[in-house]
Design a protein around this motif. Sequence first.
Motif, PDB file in Angstrom:
ATOM      1  N   PRO A  49       5.774   1.443  39.277  1.00  0.00           N
ATOM      2  CA  PRO A  49       6.457   0.336  39.968  1.00  0.00           C
ATOM      3  C   PRO A  49       7.659  -0.203  39.206  1.00  0.00           C
ATOM      4  CG  PRO A  49       4.075  -0.010  39.937  1.00  0.00           C
ATOM      5  CD  PRO A  49       4.351   1.133  39.016  1.00  0.00           C
ATOM      6  N   ALA A  50       7.727   0.053  37.898  1.00  0.00           N
ATOM      7  CA  ALA A  50       8.854  -0.458  37.118  1.00  0.00           C
ATOM      8  C   ALA A  50      10.131   0.325  37.370  1.00  0.00           C
ATOM      9  CB  ALA A  50       8.515  -0.426  35.624  1.00  0.00           C
ATOM     10  N   THR A  51      10.015   1.554  37.877  1.00  0.00           N
ATOM     11  CA  THR A  51      11.195   2.402  38.054  1.00  0.00           C
ATOM     12  C   THR A  51      11.359   2.912  39.480  1.00  0.00           C
ATOM     13  OG1 THR A  51       9.916   4.333  37.338  1.00  0.00           O
ATOM     14  CG2 THR A  51      11.186   3.150  35.650  1.00  0.00           C
ATOM     15  N   SER A  52      10.537   2.439  40.402  1.00  0.00           N
ATOM     16  CA  SER A  52      10.618   2.897  41.786  1.00  0.00           C
ATOM     17  C   SER A  52      10.283   1.747  42.724  1.00  0.00           C
ATOM     18  CB  SER A  52       9.660   4.074  42.034  1.00  0.00           C
ATOM     19  OG  SER A  52       8.314   3.711  41.762  1.00  0.00           O
ATOM     20  N   ALA A  53      10.638   1.901  43.979  1.00  0.00           N
ATOM     21  CA  ALA A  53      10.368   0.873  44.987  1.00  0.00           C
ATOM     22  C   ALA A  53       9.117   1.180  45.797  1.00  0.00           C
ATOM     23  CB  ALA A  53      11.560   0.725  45.921  1.00  0.00           C
ATOM     24  N   HIS A 104      22.245   8.385  40.178  1.00  0.00           N
ATOM     25  CA  HIS A 104      22.846   7.573  39.118  1.00  0.00           C
ATOM     26  C   HIS A 104      22.675   6.116  39.503  1.00  0.00           C
ATOM     27  CE1 HIS A 104      25.771   5.823  36.366  1.00  0.00           C
ATOM     28  NE2 HIS A 104      25.803   6.967  35.715  1.00  0.00           N
ATOM     29  N   PRO A 105      22.211   5.271  38.599  1.00  0.00           N
ATOM     30  CA  PRO A 105      21.960   3.867  38.976  1.00  0.00           C
ATOM     31  C   PRO A 105      23.200   3.116  39.440  1.00  0.00           C
ATOM     32  CG  PRO A 105      21.765   4.190  36.591  1.00  0.00           C
ATOM     33  CD  PRO A 105      21.833   5.539  37.202  1.00  0.00           C
ATOM     34  N   SER A 106      24.393   3.559  39.026  1.00  0.00           N
ATOM     35  CA  SER A 106      25.623   2.887  39.464  1.00  0.00           C
ATOM     36  C   SER A 106      26.094   3.347  40.843  1.00  0.00           C
ATOM     37  CB  SER A 106      26.744   3.114  38.435  1.00  0.00           C
ATOM     38  OG  SER A 106      26.417   2.507  37.202  1.00  0.00           O
ATOM     39  N   SER A 107      25.473   4.380  41.356  1.00  0.00           N
ATOM     40  CA  SER A 107      25.780   4.833  42.715  1.00  0.00           C
ATOM     41  C   SER A 107      24.894   4.035  43.654  1.00  0.00           C
ATOM     42  CB  SER A 107      25.493   6.333  42.838  1.00  0.00           C
ATOM     43  OG  SER A 107      26.015   6.861  44.023  1.00  0.00           O
ATOM     44  N   ARG A 108      25.502   3.089  44.396  1.00  0.00           N
ATOM     45  CA  ARG A 108      24.629   2.117  45.034  1.00  0.00           C
ATOM     46  C   ARG A 108      25.205   1.502  46.306  1.00  0.00           C
ATOM     47  NH1 ARG A 108      24.409  -3.233  41.211  1.00  0.00           N
ATOM     48  NH2 ARG A 108      22.731  -3.621  42.683  1.00  0.00           N
ATOM     49  N   VAL A 109      24.279   0.928  47.072  1.00  0.00           N
ATOM     50  CA  VAL A 109      24.583   0.142  48.262  1.00  0.00           C
ATOM     51  C   VAL A 109      24.469  -1.326  47.882  1.00  0.00           C
ATOM     52  CG1 VAL A 109      23.853  -0.418  50.621  1.00  0.00           C
ATOM     53  CG2 VAL A 109      23.636   1.933  49.761  1.00  0.00           C
ATOM     54  N   ALA A 121      10.906  -5.506  48.094  1.00  0.00           N
ATOM     55  CA  ALA A 121      10.514  -4.258  47.417  1.00  0.00           C
ATOM     56  C   ALA A 121      11.379  -3.957  46.207  1.00  0.00           C
ATOM     57  CB  ALA A 121      10.557  -3.079  48.401  1.00  0.00           C
ATOM     58  N   ASN A 122      12.070  -4.976  45.672  1.00  0.00           N
ATOM     59  CA  ASN A 122      13.096  -4.708  44.665  1.00  0.00           C
ATOM     60  C   ASN A 122      12.833  -5.359  43.324  1.00  0.00           C
ATOM     61  OD1 ASN A 122      15.451  -3.433  43.880  1.00  0.00           O
ATOM     62  ND2 ASN A 122      16.760  -5.176  44.406  1.00  0.00           N
ATOM     63  N   GLY A 123      11.587  -5.559  42.963  1.00  0.00           N
ATOM     64  CA  GLY A 123      11.301  -6.079  41.637  1.00  0.00           C
ATOM     65  C   GLY A 123      11.791  -5.154  40.541  1.00  0.00           C
ATOM     66  N   SER A 124      11.860  -3.850  40.822  1.00  0.00           N
ATOM     67  CA  SER A 124      12.336  -2.863  39.846  1.00  0.00           C
ATOM     68  C   SER A 124      13.855  -2.758  39.813  1.00  0.00           C
ATOM     69  CB  SER A 124      11.745  -1.486  40.174  1.00  0.00           C
ATOM     70  OG  SER A 124      12.125  -1.107  41.493  1.00  0.00           O
ATOM     71  N   ASP A 125      14.540  -3.439  40.721  1.00  0.00           N
ATOM     72  CA  ASP A 125      16.002  -3.399  40.826  1.00  0.00           C
ATOM     73  C   ASP A 125      16.528  -1.998  41.137  1.00  0.00           C
ATOM     74  OD1 ASP A 125      18.566  -4.579  40.842  1.00  0.00           O
ATOM     75  OD2 ASP A 125      18.905  -4.071  38.733  1.00  0.00           O
ATOM     76  N   VAL A 126      15.752  -1.197  41.878  1.00  0.00           N
ATOM     77  CA  VAL A 126      16.257   0.128  42.258  1.00  0.00           C
ATOM     78  C   VAL A 126      16.702   0.184  43.719  1.00  0.00           C
ATOM     79  CG1 VAL A 126      14.794   1.270  40.548  1.00  0.00           C
ATOM     80  CG2 VAL A 126      14.000   1.089  42.910  1.00  0.00           C
TER      81      VAL A 126
END
Length: 511
Positions: free
Chosen positions: A454-458, A387-392, A291-296
């Motif tokens: 789909p480009a910005t969400s999973a 924030h995109p840098s806040s991540r698992v 589910a991560n083609g958008s890298d989110v």
Amino acid sequence: MTAMAHNGLDCDVLIIGSGVGGSAVALQLAGSGANVWVLERGPVLPREAQNWDIEAVFAERRYQTDEVWYASGRAFRPGMFYFVGGHTKFYGTAMLRFRQRDFEAVEHEEGISPAWPLRYADLEPWYALAEQLFGVRGQGGADPTEPPRSTAYAHPPVPHEPLLSRIEQRLRAQGLRPFPMPCAIDLGPGGHCRRCANCDAVPCMVGAKGDAETCLLRPALAHRNVRLHTGVRVQRLLTDAGGRRVVAAEVVDGGVARRITAGLFVLSAGAINSAALLLRSANARHPRGLANGSDVVGRHYMTHNTTALMAWHPFRRNRTRFPKTLALHDFYFGDGAGGPPLGSLQLLGKIREPMLRAALPGTPRWLRSALAERSVDWYAQSEDLPHPSSRVTLRADGAIDLHWHRTNLRAHQRWVARCAQILRGTGYPLVLSRGFGTEVVSHQCGTVRLGSDPATSALDPQCKAWELDNLYVVDAGFFPSSAAVNPALTVAAQALRVGSHLRHHLQELLP
């Protein structure tokens, strides 16, 4: 007659996680023609004397996981609880709807809280159903930011104890509009609640807390087509050769590795663990994770900016037993002077001496006891912006590495200062405060966000993965924003909505 799985599968619908999201979906599928399995990595939480032993719960951390996670490389033991019912076995019973504006773009001091692809009206009937199922007690019209309601609360609010009634009067004397905090407890004639002091962050020994196991999963399990499997940890999800369908879950069940096949998969393991599982399931068709083609996936982690405040008076003992009855939203959408939103304020469960040891390790025990006995305890909460840098992410050894990029802290610090001023105005000359850090993951959300692109969400607005035909992610990971209220009721509302969708479209979705 017991439901049978189709096409030789182990089950038709495999739900991973028995918290609010997974249990709500299971309840919506109960009594359908589908064979539904609910997997939970932990056991049923035992009812035992230690449930209400504050030493055991807080000092010994009897129920907290022994897992080791990392915060940007630093090892820590997270505040995670793996039991049937998920974190609601330990939550403080607060059940608030998101505000109507929380679903729209809201400008904060340090950025924009993004709009959802849903609107409040899409979830309103499901909020009403969730409140009914959880037995939420509240008072419509008392909260100045309350969104429109189609139905009244089924139960009146929990009455204030004497000390809190006086504090409410002093808040109103400051021109503020406090309101009864909606909460889910089985109180009143025929109810199980003893109005004890052991509710917030403590399991209920008498089954009076409105948690996911009690209110959602047990009613679902009364139907023969729903089965619960405990002690099953999911390691990976496997797809078909084309990468469009999940075909099996690799699990460790009682120490034995095996695969469970299903036609439809619902992932509800919590925002952090769901993201980790999707990342761990990377394959040739999904090299960055499912589910991560958008890298989110794993990004935009949020968990609220929160601070505990102890309003203290040297000559007043606080003998309140159930304090979670009062909240304040006057500064939810603004600082009162045309400035940006600040947040919410609500009462905490009563702090006792063992709870203070980690925060005040060098303080004598008698002083910690004196502080706890004479304090009224509060919880200040502000929105944590995505924030995109806040991540698992995952370490090489598979362990979770959690990087929380803090946002909106200046507004939160001003909110804490305003709260201290307000509380001193209720007659408490000393207000102590302590913020919560990375180890506290109670309100985790945002790591598998839903959206309209789909480009910005999973996920799509029904929580289905854009890139997979039979995978839904239904926990607080789907949140595009965190708002500034507790997330449980919003997870329940969307999960009931998704579960209804799945039930009505089972024939199309199953192979």
